[in-house]
Every structure is written in structure tokens, then in C-alpha cells.
Design an enzyme around this catalytic site. Structure first.
Site, PDB file in Angstrom:
ATOM      1  N   ASP A   1      86.262  26.690  38.593  1.00  7.36           N
ATOM      2  CA  ASP A   1      85.640  25.778  37.630  1.00  7.36           C
ATOM      3  C   ASP A   1      84.807  26.544  36.601  1.00  7.36           C
ATOM      4  OD1 ASP A   1      83.971  26.463  39.724  1.00  7.36           O
ATOM      5  OD2 ASP A   1      83.431  24.419  40.271  1.00  7.36           O
TER       6      ASP A   1
HETATM    7  C1  LIG Z   1      63.440  29.797  33.358  1.00  7.86           C
HETATM    8  C2  LIG Z   1      64.093  28.960  34.338  1.00  7.86           C
HETATM    9  C3  LIG Z   1      65.485  29.321  34.614  1.00  7.86           C
HETATM   10  C4  LIG Z   1      66.074  28.458  35.656  1.00  7.86           C
HETATM   11  C5  LIG Z   1      67.399  28.976  36.030  1.00  7.86           C
HETATM   12  C6  LIG Z   1      67.982  28.245  37.141  1.00  7.86           C
HETATM   13  C7  LIG Z   1      68.832  29.171  37.948  1.00  7.86           C
HETATM   14  C8  LIG Z   1      69.923  28.504  38.660  1.00  7.86           C
HETATM   15  C9  LIG Z   1      69.430  27.771  39.811  1.00  7.86           C
HETATM   16  C10 LIG Z   1      70.152  26.919  40.475  1.00  7.86           C
HETATM   17  C11 LIG Z   1      71.554  26.744  40.155  1.00  7.86           C
HETATM   18  C12 LIG Z   1      72.022  25.364  40.269  1.00  7.86           C
HETATM   19  C13 LIG Z   1      73.248  25.322  39.415  1.00  7.86           C
HETATM   20  C14 LIG Z   1      73.925  24.041  39.505  1.00  7.86           C
HETATM   21  C15 LIG Z   1      75.250  24.052  38.844  1.00  7.86           C
HETATM   22  C16 LIG Z   1      76.216  24.943  39.479  1.00  7.86           C
HETATM   23  C17 LIG Z   1      76.981  24.222  40.537  1.00  7.86           C
HETATM   24  C18 LIG Z   1      77.816  25.186  41.323  1.00  7.86           C
HETATM   25  O1  LIG Z   1      77.303  25.936  42.098  1.00  7.86           O
HETATM   26  N1  LIG Z   1      79.117  25.136  41.113  1.00  7.86           N
HETATM   27  C19 LIG Z   1      80.032  25.986  41.837  1.00  7.86           C
HETATM   28  C20 LIG Z   1      80.957  25.134  42.694  1.00  7.86           C
HETATM   29  O2  LIG Z   1      81.626  24.200  41.969  1.00  7.86           O
HETATM   30  C21 LIG Z   1      80.771  26.778  40.812  1.00  7.86           C
HETATM   31  O3  LIG Z   1      81.923  27.334  41.337  1.00  7.86           O
HETATM   32  C22 LIG Z   1      79.872  27.886  40.367  1.00  7.86           C
HETATM   33  C23 LIG Z   1      79.765  28.147  39.144  1.00  7.86           C
HETATM   34  C24 LIG Z   1      78.811  29.208  38.700  1.00  7.86           C
HETATM   35  C25 LIG Z   1      77.762  28.543  37.901  1.00  7.86           C
HETATM   36  C26 LIG Z   1      76.727  29.538  37.518  1.00  7.86           C
HETATM   37  C27 LIG Z   1      75.650  28.735  36.925  1.00  7.86           C
HETATM   38  C28 LIG Z   1      74.366  29.468  37.038  1.00  7.86           C
HETATM   39  C29 LIG Z   1      73.283  28.537  36.682  1.00  7.86           C
HETATM   40  C30 LIG Z   1      72.906  28.698  35.267  1.00  7.86           C
HETATM   41  C31 LIG Z   1      72.208  27.475  34.852  1.00  7.86           C
HETATM   42  C32 LIG Z   1      71.200  27.788  33.875  1.00  7.86           C
HETATM   43  C33 LIG Z   1      70.560  26.530  33.478  1.00  7.86           C
HETATM   44  C34 LIG Z   1      69.334  26.872  32.755  1.00  7.86           C
HETATM   45  C35 LIG Z   1      68.781  25.676  32.140  1.00  7.86           C
HETATM   46  C36 LIG Z   1      67.758  26.037  31.205  1.00  7.86           C
HETATM   47  O1  LIG Z   2      92.071  24.885  51.225  1.00  7.79           O
HETATM   48  C1  LIG Z   2      91.766  23.934  50.498  1.00  7.79           C
HETATM   49  C2  LIG Z   2      90.438  23.495  50.337  1.00  7.79           C
HETATM   50  C3  LIG Z   2      90.188  22.417  49.550  1.00  7.79           C
HETATM   51  N1  LIG Z   2      91.201  21.777  48.918  1.00  7.79           N
HETATM   52  C4  LIG Z   2      90.943  20.599  48.085  1.00  7.79           C
HETATM   53  O2  LIG Z   2      89.965  20.964  47.121  1.00  7.79           O
HETATM   54  C5  LIG Z   2      89.099  19.870  46.916  1.00  7.79           C
HETATM   55  C6  LIG Z   2      87.653  20.298  47.109  1.00  7.79           C
HETATM   56  O3  LIG Z   2      87.455  20.660  48.425  1.00  7.79           O
HETATM   57  P1  LIG Z   2      86.087  20.379  49.194  1.00  7.79           P
HETATM   58  O4  LIG Z   2      85.738  18.966  49.020  1.00  7.79           O
HETATM   59  O5  LIG Z   2      86.238  20.924  50.559  1.00  7.79           O
HETATM   60  O6  LIG Z   2      85.096  21.399  48.503  1.00  7.79           O
HETATM   61  P2  LIG Z   2      83.938  21.268  47.428  1.00  7.79           P
HETATM   62  O7  LIG Z   2      83.480  19.906  47.168  1.00  7.79           O
HETATM   63  O8  LIG Z   2      82.924  22.224  47.801  1.00  7.79           O
HETATM   64  O9  LIG Z   2      84.743  21.788  46.141  1.00  7.79           O
HETATM   65  C7  LIG Z   2      84.137  21.921  44.888  1.00  7.79           C
HETATM   66  O10 LIG Z   2      83.372  23.073  44.821  1.00  7.79           O
HETATM   67  C8  LIG Z   2      83.982  24.323  44.654  1.00  7.79           C
HETATM   68  C9  LIG Z   2      84.850  24.318  43.439  1.00  7.79           C
HETATM   69  O11 LIG Z   2      85.510  25.563  43.311  1.00  7.79           O
HETATM   70  C10 LIG Z   2      85.804  23.216  43.522  1.00  7.79           C
HETATM   71  O12 LIG Z   2      86.551  23.107  42.342  1.00  7.79           O
HETATM   72  C11 LIG Z   2      85.149  21.911  43.752  1.00  7.79           C
HETATM   73  O13 LIG Z   2      86.137  20.994  43.932  1.00  7.79           O
HETATM   74  C12 LIG Z   2      89.519  18.753  47.851  1.00  7.79           C
HETATM   75  O14 LIG Z   2      90.276  17.832  47.148  1.00  7.79           O
HETATM   76  C13 LIG Z   2      90.348  19.469  48.885  1.00  7.79           C
HETATM   77  O15 LIG Z   2      91.317  18.640  49.440  1.00  7.79           O
HETATM   78  C14 LIG Z   2      92.500  22.202  49.025  1.00  7.79           C
HETATM   79  O16 LIG Z   2      93.397  21.619  48.435  1.00  7.79           O
HETATM   80  N2  LIG Z   2      92.745  23.271  49.823  1.00  7.79           N
END
Ligand SMILES: CCCCCCCC/C=C\CCCCCCCC(=O)N[C@@H](CO)[C@H](O)/C=C/CCCCCCCCCCCCC
Ligand SMILES: O=c1ccn([C@@H]2O[C@H](COP(=O)(O)OP(=O)(O)O[C@H]3OC[C@@H](O)[C@H](O)[C@H]3O)[C@@H](O)[C@H]2O)c(=O)[nH]1
Length: 728
Positions: A282
Site C-alpha cells: 500500500d
Molecule cells: C512532529 C511530530 C511528528 C509525528 C510523526 C508521527 C510518526 C508516526 C507515528 C505513528 C504512525 C502511525 C501511522 C498510521 C498510518 C500508517 C498505517 C500503517 O501502518 N500502514 C501499513 C499497513 O497497511 C502500511 O503498510 C505502512 C505504510 C508505511 C507508512 C509510513 C508512514 C509513516 C508515518 C508518517 C506519518 C507522518 C504524519 C505526520 C503528520 C504531521
Molecule cells: O496470505 C494472505 C494474507 C492475507 N490475505 C488477504 O489480505 C487481506 C488483508 O489481510 P488481513 O486482514 O489479515 O491483514 P491486515 O488488515 O493487516 O492487512 C492490511 O494491512 C497490511 C497491508 O499491506 C494490507 O494491504 C492491508 O490489507 C484480506 O482480505 C486477506 O484475505 C491474503 O489474500 N493472503
């Protein structure tokens, strides 16, 4: 260096605001009061600057940091209020949407969640259900829904190949390839949609030409149960505020559970297949689209997660897995993430302000606490679009539990080397995904021109320096490459592996430079018309593969990761384009005994038992021995000969184990018809036992007996037809 000012300057500065104060006081008492504070603030700042030392700097930094966090709350709340839950009128001019549903397993809510898509209110859409296997428990659920809603355009796909690391992407690729509409929605199996959910996403992404990706901000359906409410509070507060503020400020901050994108835009990035090796696909969708000038955003409706299987443990595993992905993607968040929760931020702020302005710590902390929890409560109400299903007291309880458990989950995620995702265990390494995007980088005078491959340890690039072209393996952790470099050096003169050039540390990376080989044998198999090499080619490949193992085992080394893709062809030699088979990827190799024959332990503690392509004995828990390399070569030969070994690996555990046992116990009966001619070789493999050295010469003879009319030791030749390699 401290900034020195004369006391005269201080007086001058403090006098200016007081004159302003008198003029403004006549205009408005409010401004007068504020203005009266200005000299005091300026004076305090002047004093601070005069006394600037390391503690003062830290305190100032603390105030700025926590101030930014307060601002994030405010931005999130405002953006949530103005952006979320807008209602759009249906619009029949919007393009069709292909909805890809990756599914693995079922739970009590699956039927309800899927039904919400079958009954969605959108004028043109198709549902593409993607399963790993026809045996998946959810297949009957989907089939029943197809019968119940015969008018809905639905197709079911089963994953054909495990081509990448990311199982969700592997699963979705057939659906993506077949998608017929210009908008693609990816919607996880746990997502429930409101009737106008698809319409909302489509409207939003079509609102600007340059919008490439829209995600729904993760939230939850109203559900009963402690773990469900806890999850809802997490997604409604701490997660929501970063997501809202991050997206508002243009950060690439996505979660792929429910998103829509323009197919044409993703195709410019190489299509779905280009993301097969990223665990955080993503994040890379957003990043790659941004590199092509597309913007990302969030939709008006949140994603309604509605899993029936949420427990505190599953929540902690999932959030821990995401934290690991974030750390792998952006290692700098390690420093910030633990500090951006309420209590650490409160301590930083209270101590900093106390130090700078001598205000009492408890009072500051209490103000901070009430501001934070009130903002979180309001943000959650915005997410919910109305009153919460939990009472205020319950909200506070869940919120406190979240705040206290968050550092524990984060530290656990940092400490654990692997992550579990459904049935899979992955080793997500720090910066791993960034290792896959190094093309164009210069390392040790070489320009990395092309990513050739990657494994659990690192990535391999083609690297060029003037006329010299080599392969460069890049990893983050030094110990991952130490064994490989040592093994390549030991094998330098045996001519069965790429020639070793150099190793070392370069910035954050560990590298090995080595000879660049040609096609790997898996690509050779893939380029044959029937995905199977012809017998004369197969026999000679098998002979040379055993020859590679012979040279390796003679040096008391075992490979332990033998598979078709770990054999590659040398660069063709002229005249005649002759090539030889070489073995590579020694990351898991091991010197199993010393010169006296005493067995040596490998401190790295790999769990070979869990590798599905391990031999029967190894899957039972025995340590891999040279004979297990040979057995794995047997699997590789079958695969090269057209047997779908990857499909076999998907069989249930018992079935796979039985097949592995029977293959060496009774090969004549177990080998598929087209490969029965290999029986002499497999009979000899079945005779191998751990305590006796492998007789490689005998194995080579048996290979020869499999096809007596062909000289198994004769050379292989590589040519090209229509741009495809042909090995004969
Ligand atoms: C001065 C203050 C700075 C605050 C910075 C906050 C640091 C990040 C803390 C917590 C992160 C929560 C992020 C939530 C969204 C990401 C959700 C997530 O983990 N998604 C994964 C699964 O779907 C996905 O694969 C990962 C993606 C990588 C995302 C990296 C995002 C890093 C966060 C950057 C956000 C900065 C926002 C700053 C706002 C001012
Ligand atoms: O081995 C797998 C694991 C998961 N999946 C599918 O992927 C989707 C997401 O799986 P889960 O609900 O276990 O996982 P999450 O909710 O943590 O996933 C989420 O976070 C991580 C991101 O990379 C994904 O894109 C997001 O969907 C489901 O629809 C699941 O059926 C597969 O098709 N194969």
C-alpha cells in the site's frame, strides 16, 4: 554557541511592545491584553537565548515537538469535520469499478461483509474474488452468494503462482489481470461497505485528473465485545489522527484494506505485479504513483472493518506487524513513534515547559492529558459521525489501555525477528523494502543498473563500472552476507559458483561483488512452451546440478536452500554458446563439519523444518545434511521437467509429507508419468542416509541411466528465439 546580547538591547526590545500596548489598548481590550504579554514573552525568549545550553535546547525541542503533536490533533479534527461523511448523489457517468476481494479463510462475519458488496448501490461493477486455493474455507460462502445474487457480475480466481513475497498481491494478480473496468478497488475480506461506499470512492478519485489513489481511512463497524471496542477506539483516535493529518499534509500514509485507484495509473508503474515483493504494498502504491505525478487522498467514508475474529492478541499482532512495516520503510519513525503517544509526550512537554518557564509539572501534565483525551474523543466522534457506542467511562478505559499497551506492542514488534500474517511467517528486515529500490545508486564506484533478484537476505543488482559488469548483493545486516562471502571465497577455484570479487560495508549496506551469471534455471523453465525442459536438456541440467553439489559437499559445505531458481547459467562462451550450470545464493549455507569430521552447529538457528520445500527428514525436524541438498535437487529436477512442484507445495501438510516420503521410498510409483524415466536417479536418492557421505559419482551414473542415448555430461548450449532463451 550561546548568543550574547547587551542588557541595553533587552530593554530596547521590551520597551517597543509597551508603546504598542498603549496604542492598541485604545482599539480593543483583547488585543491590548495579548499585546501586554508580548514584552514578557520577548524578554523570556531573550533570557533563554542568553542562557542557551544543551538542556535549554532539548527543552525547546520538546516544546516544539509536542506543540506539533497538538497541531496534528487540531488538523485531524478540522480535516475530519470538513472532509468525512459528505454524502454524494449517485452519478451514472462515473466509470465502472472492478472490485478485487483477496480472501483467505472465513469467519462468522464474512457472509455479511461480502453481502454488502453484492448489494452495493453502484451502476457498473464486477466482483473479483481471489483465493489462494480451491480448498479455502471461504469458497463455499462466495459460491452460495453467487447463487443468491445471480445478477451480480462475479468471477472467482485461484492463485496460479507464488511469484512474490507478498501473499495478498500474489493472490490478487489473476483478478487484476482480468479486471475490465478503468477503476480498481481493493477491498479486504473483513470490510463491510455501506450501499454508497463504492460510489463515494469512485466520485472522489474522479474528482481530479491527477488523483491516482484514494484510501478509506480505517475505522470499525459497531460491534460488541471488549477487543472489538478496544480496536474501534484505537482506529478512532491515535491511528485516525495521524492518518487524517498525514493525508491532509500530503504524506504518503496509506493502509491498503480498502482503496481505489485508476488502473491506467497503476499500469504506468508496472501493474500489480510490480508490487509483488513489497510487504507494505500500500505504501509503495502511493510512492510509485507519486513518482509519476499522481496524488493520493482519502475518501469521505471510513473503511468499516468487521472481522469476527478480533482478539487482543490478534490486534496486538496486527498492529505490531504494521509497526514493523513502518520501521522497515522509514527507520526514522523508531525515534518518533514511541514518543508521540499521550503519556510520553506529556512528560516531555511538562518537563520542558517547567524547565523553561518554571511552571509546575503536575499542572502541565494534567492540562496536557485533558487536552489530548478530549481531542481524541472528538476525533473519534467525527470518525463515528455521531455518538459513540461506548459510554464515556468505557471510552476512557479503552483509551487508557491503548495508551499503556502501545509501547509494549511497539517494543515487541522491534524485538521479534519475524511477523506472522495469516498462515505465513515473514522476516521483515529493517530497510528491507528500500533494498529493492536502489537502482540508480552508486555503491563502491559501481552504478546499480537493474534489480536481478532478491531473497530473504537482500537484493541482487546488476552493477556497472566502465566496461566491468558484475552482480552486487546488497543487504542491511552484515552477518547476512558474512557466510555467503566466505562460501564464495572457498568455492573460488571450483568453478561451480559465481566468482567472488569483494565484500564490505558501504554506508548502511553490506555488499558482495561477484561474477554476473546469466539466466537462472527457473526462468529457463518459464520460457519453455509447456513449462517443462525437454529430456536431453533436463538430463544434462540434472548432471551439472549434482556436479555443483559434489564440489560443495567436498568442501564440507551444505547449501540448505537448493531450488531451481538458485541455479543459473554461466555467460555463454563462443564459439557454440556453451554454458554451464552454477549454484548460487549461499546465505543459508553452512560448513557442517571440521577437517576431523566433527559436526559443527550453526548458531544462526534457521528453522528448516518450516520450509515447505525441505526434504522429508528435515520437515520431521532433523538437521539438514548433504543428502537433503540432493533430495532438494530432485525436487528442482522434477519442477524443471514440468511437474508443478509449487502447486504440490500448497497441498495440506500430511499430503505433502506423504508425497515426499513416497518419492524416495517408491519413486517408480510416485513419479508422474512423464517423469518416470528419472526412476534410476530417484532410486539412488532413496538410498542416501545421513551418516554416509553422498556418492555423487554414482548419482551422476544414475542420471546417465535415465536416458542412455544421451551423454549426460555433454555441454549445454544457450540460444535465443524471439527474444526468449532456449537451452539445449
Ligand atoms: C512532529 C511530530 C511528528 C509525528 C510523526 C508521527 C510518526 C508516526 C507515528 C505513528 C504512525 C502511525 C501511522 C498510521 C498510518 C500508517 C498505517 C500503517 O501502518 N500502514 C501499513 C499497513 O497497511 C502500511 O503498510 C505502512 C505504510 C508505511 C507508512 C509510513 C508512514 C509513516 C508515518 C508518517 C506519518 C507522518 C504524519 C505526520 C503528520 C504531521
Ligand atoms: O496470505 C494472505 C494474507 C492475507 N490475505 C488477504 O489480505 C487481506 C488483508 O489481510 P488481513 O486482514 O489479515 O491483514 P491486515 O488488515 O493487516 O492487512 C492490511 O494491512 C497490511 C497491508 O499491506 C494490507 O494491504 C492491508 O490489507 C484480506 O482480505 C486477506 O484475505 C491474503 O489474500 N493472503
Amino acid at each position: 554557541m550561546p548568543i550574547m546580547r547587551s542588557s541595553q538591547n533587552v530593554i530596547e526590545i521590551s520597551e517597543i511592545p509597551s508603546s504598542m500596548q498603549s496604542s492598541q489598548a485604545m482599539e480593543a481590550p483583547f488585543f491590548a491584553t495579548v499585546s501586554s504579554l508580548v514584552p514578557w514573552i520577548v524578554l523570556e525568549i531573550e533570557k533563554l537565548i542568553e542562557n542557551l545550553d544543551i538542556t535549554t535546547c532539548l527543552a525547546i525541542f520538546g516544546v516544539v515537538f509536542v506543540g506539533a503533536l497538538y497541531l496534528i490533533h487540531v488538523i485531524a479534527l478540522c480535516y475530519g469535520i470538513f472532509h468525512l461523511h459528505k454524502i454524494y448523489e449517485p452519478d451514472a457517468t462515473l466509470p465502472g469499478v472492478s472490485i478485487i476481494k483477496p480472501i483467505m479463510g472465513t469467519d462468522e462475519n464474512l457472509e455479511t461483509n461480502l453481502t454488502s458488496f453484492f448489494t452495493a448501490d453502484y451502476h457498473q461493477f464486477e466482483l473479483l474474488f481471489c483465493f489462494h486455493s480451491p480448498q479455502d474455507d471461504a469458497v463455499p460462502v462466495v459460491k452460495a452468494l453467487i447463487e443468491r445474487y445471480p445478477d451480480v457480475d462475479v468471477t472467482i480466481f485461484f492463485q496460479e503462482h507464488e511469484i512474490g513475497f507478498n501473499p495478498k498481491i500474489n493472490n490478487m494478480i489473476p483478478g487484476y489481470m482480468a479486471a475490465k473496468y478503468p477503476l480498481i478497488m481493493i477491498s479486504d475480506s473483513t470490510i463491510f461497505t455501506r450501499p454508497d461506499g463504492i460510489s463515494d470512492l469512485a466520485k472522489r478519485i474522479m474528482s481530479e485528473e491527477k488523483l491516482g489513489l484514494i484510501t478509506q481511512i480505517p475505522y470499525c463497524m459497531n460491534r460488541v465485545g471488549l477487543a472489538n471496542c478496544f480496536e474501534q477506539v484505537f482506529f478512532g483516535t491515535s491511528h485516525a489522527k495521524i492518518y487524517l493529518a498525514g493525508n491532509f499534509l500530503g504524506f504518503n500514509c496509506p493502509t491498503g484494506m480498502s482503496s481505489i485507484f485508476k488502473k491506467a495509473a497503476l499500469d504506468q508503474c508496472g501493474g500489480m505485479v510490480a508490487f509483488k515483493d513489497y510487504m507494505a504494498e500500500d505504501y509503495f502504491f502511493g510512492k510509485n504513483l507519486a513518482a509519476r505525478g499522481y496524488k493520493s487522498g482519502i475518501s469521505n467514508q471510513p473503511a468499516l472493518q468487521n472481522s469476527a475474529a478480533t482478539t487482543f492478541t490478534s490486534f496486538s499482532n496486527r498492529v505490531g506487524r504494521w509497526a514493523k512495516l513502518r520501521i522497515a520503510m522509514m527507520p526514522q519513525v523508531i525515534l518518533v513513534e514511541p514518543l508521540q503517544d499521550c503519556f510520553p509526550a506529556g512528560i516531555i512537554m511538562a518537563l520542558s515547559v517547567h524547565y523553561l518557564f518554571d511552571i509546575t509539572v503536575p499542572m502541565l501534565f494534567v492540562i496536557h492529558f485533558f487536552f489530548w483525551i478530549s481531542m481524541d474523543y472528538m476525533i473519534m466522534r467525527v470518525m463515528q459521525n455521531g455518538p459513540l457506542t461506548v459510554s464515556l467511562i468505557q471510552f476512557i478505559g479503552f483509551w487508557l489501555l491503548r495508551e499503556f499497551s502501545s509501547p509494549v506492542i511497539f517494543i515487541k514488534a522491534l524485538m521479534e525477528p519475524s511477523v506472522r500474517w495469516r498462515n505465513n511467517i515473514f522476516h521483515v528486515k529493517m530497510c528491507y523494502d528500500t533494498l529493492l529500490t536502489l537502482d540508480g545508486t552508486h555503491i563502491r564506484g559501481y552504478l546499480l543498473t537493474r534489480l536481478i533478484g532478491h531473497g530473504s537476505f537482500g537484493a541482487v543488482y546488476e552493477a556497472k563500472c566502465n566496461s566491468d559488469t558484475i552482480a552486487m548483493k546488497v543487504a542491511v545486516e552484515e552477518e547476512d552476507l558474512l557466510v555467503e562471502a566466505a562460501t564464495l571465497q572457498k568455492l573460488y577455484y571450483s568453478d561451480i559458483s559465481p566468482k567472488y570479487h569483494f565484500t564490505g560495508r558501504y554506508g548502511p549496506y553490506s555488499i558482495i561483488g561477484m561474477e554476473l551469471l546469466g539466466y537462472d534455471l527457473e526462468s529457463i523453465r518459464e520460457s519453455t512452451p509447456w513449462k517443462s525442459c525437454q529430456r536431453p536438456t533436463l538430463i544434462r541440467m540434472a548432471y551439472q546440478m549434482v556436479h555443483c553439489l559434489q564440489a560443495l559437499h567436498e568442501k564440507r559445505l551444505i547449501h540448505r536452500d537448493v531450488k531451481l531458481s538458485n541455479f543459473a547459467l554461466s555467460q555463454p562462451k563462443t564459439p557454440g554458446n556453451q554454458v554451464s550450470v552454477k549454484i548460487l545464493d549461499f546465505g543459508m549455507s553452512h560448513e557442517y563439519s571440521d577437517a576431523e569430521g566433527n559436526l559443527k552447529e550453526d548458531p544462526r538457528g534457521f528453522v528448516f523444518k518450516k520450509m515447505r520445500y525441505s526434504s522429508y527428514d528435515v520437515c520431521l525436524g532433523l538437521d539438514p545434511a548433504p543428502k537433503d541438498d540432493v533430495i532438494q535437487v530432485g525436487y528442482a529436477i522434477l519442477y524443471a521437467g514440468g511437474f508443478d512442484f509449487h502447486e504440490k507445495l500448497k497441498s495440506p501438510d500430511n499430503e505433502l509429507m506423504n508425497w515426499k516420503r513416497e518419492l524416495i521410498r517408491a519413486p517408480g510409483e510416485t513419479l508422474p508419468l512423464m517423469l518416470k524415466f528419472l526412476t534410476p536417479f530417484f532410486e539412488e536418492v532413496g538410498e542416501l542416509i545421513d551418516i554416509l557421505p553422498v556418492n555423487h559419482d554414482l548419482l551422476k551414473q544414475r542420471i546417465q541411466q535415465c536416458l542412455p542415448e544421451m551423454n549426460a555430461s555433454s555441454a549445454l548450449t544457450l540460444t535465443e528465439e524471439d527474444g526468449n532463451p532456449v537451452l539445449t
